[in-house]
Design an enzyme around this catalytic site. Sequence first.
Site, PDB file in Angstrom:
ATOM      1  N   LYS A  63      -3.706  -6.439  10.641  1.00 18.32           N
ATOM      2  CA  LYS A  63      -2.435  -6.280  11.363  1.00 18.32           C
ATOM      3  C   LYS A  63      -2.677  -6.311  12.870  1.00 18.32           C
ATOM      4  O   LYS A  63      -1.930  -6.958  13.618  1.00 18.32           O
ATOM      5  CB  LYS A  63      -1.743  -4.975  10.927  1.00 18.32           C
ATOM      6  N   ASP A  76       8.217  -1.490   8.727  1.00 22.52           N
ATOM      7  CA  ASP A  76       7.957  -1.700   7.293  1.00 22.52           C
ATOM      8  C   ASP A  76       9.257  -1.787   6.493  1.00 22.52           C
ATOM      9  O   ASP A  76       9.240  -2.154   5.320  1.00 22.52           O
ATOM     10  CB  ASP A  76       7.129  -0.543   6.725  1.00 22.52           C
ATOM     11  N   GLN A 120       0.040   3.280   7.677  1.00 21.99           N
ATOM     12  CA  GLN A 120      -0.557   2.570   6.554  1.00 21.99           C
ATOM     13  C   GLN A 120      -0.579   3.466   5.316  1.00 21.99           C
ATOM     14  O   GLN A 120      -1.005   4.621   5.374  1.00 21.99           O
ATOM     15  CB  GLN A 120      -1.989   2.125   6.925  1.00 21.99           C
TER      16      GLN A 120
END
Length: 289
Positions: free
Chosen positions: A56, A123, A100
């Site tokens: 990422k 997200d 995460q």
Amino acid sequence: MEIAAEKRIDGKQIRDHHLALLAQEVDLLKARGIEPALAVIIVGQDPASRVYVNNKKAACAKIGVRSAEYALPEETTTEELLALIDRLNADASINGILCQLPVPAHIDESAVLERISPAKDVDCFHPVNVGLLSVGKGNLMPCTPMGVMQMLKYEGVDPAGMHCVVLGRSNIVGKPMAMLLLAANATVTICHSRTKDLAAITRQADLLVAAVGKPKFVTADMVKDGAIVIDVGMDRDENGKLCGDVDFDAVAPKASLITPVPGGVGPMTITMLMRNTLAACKAQNGIKE
Ligand code: GUN
């Protein structure tokens, strides 16, 4: 068996196409004095999470987005993590925040995901953004499902009127995937571990999306001739080799289009994270286009 190259959807090629466009958008934002930035939180030492986070950050660097990593020790408490999120929510120089997953078991994952400001929730995990998605008003989109939609678009596939069968009902993939296909006017069936006579349903699919997390779960007898098969799985086979939820070698000869693992959906997920970071940045700066 050699699978005809034109059947295989090349996720890396589609990723590169989108990243080039996103890099241009970053240049335009920087020309206006705006530097998009993504905060990435990782708790503990999970090796797979470390790889994902590094990927990422690399995508950010590639298109000129600033990334800020917050690596916290395994023993971090929920309260400490929430306090960091509060700080990042209040920091105007940060446009997107992602934590995460998985977080260590002692951390209240829902509390964490619900604490991230919906405006910075790249997200698309916050219930507010899930709700906006379900009524077709979302700005931030679920990364993996949106990546699948972009792959279909790139390949000239319009799901309108198709019977799309989604295998898996997770909050990260299955449910939002079904929402996006429905919004694209598909007829959608969601199947899961309690579905009866699964193969009878999957055999009806014009488009089959597999997101069950079981290596080579989808076999040739479960797929209609000419179906489009999208594999969201990231599994390990009996030899420890990376594979998907679809038995690629057996299914590919029946499919009209199919994504491989690796090199299929995976590269698109991070690309859509970049898309969301820019969408969040633009919304926070009052930029409409
Ligand atoms: N862990 C596995 N997939 C994801 C994802 O899409 N986002 C985050 N934050 N964590 C994950």
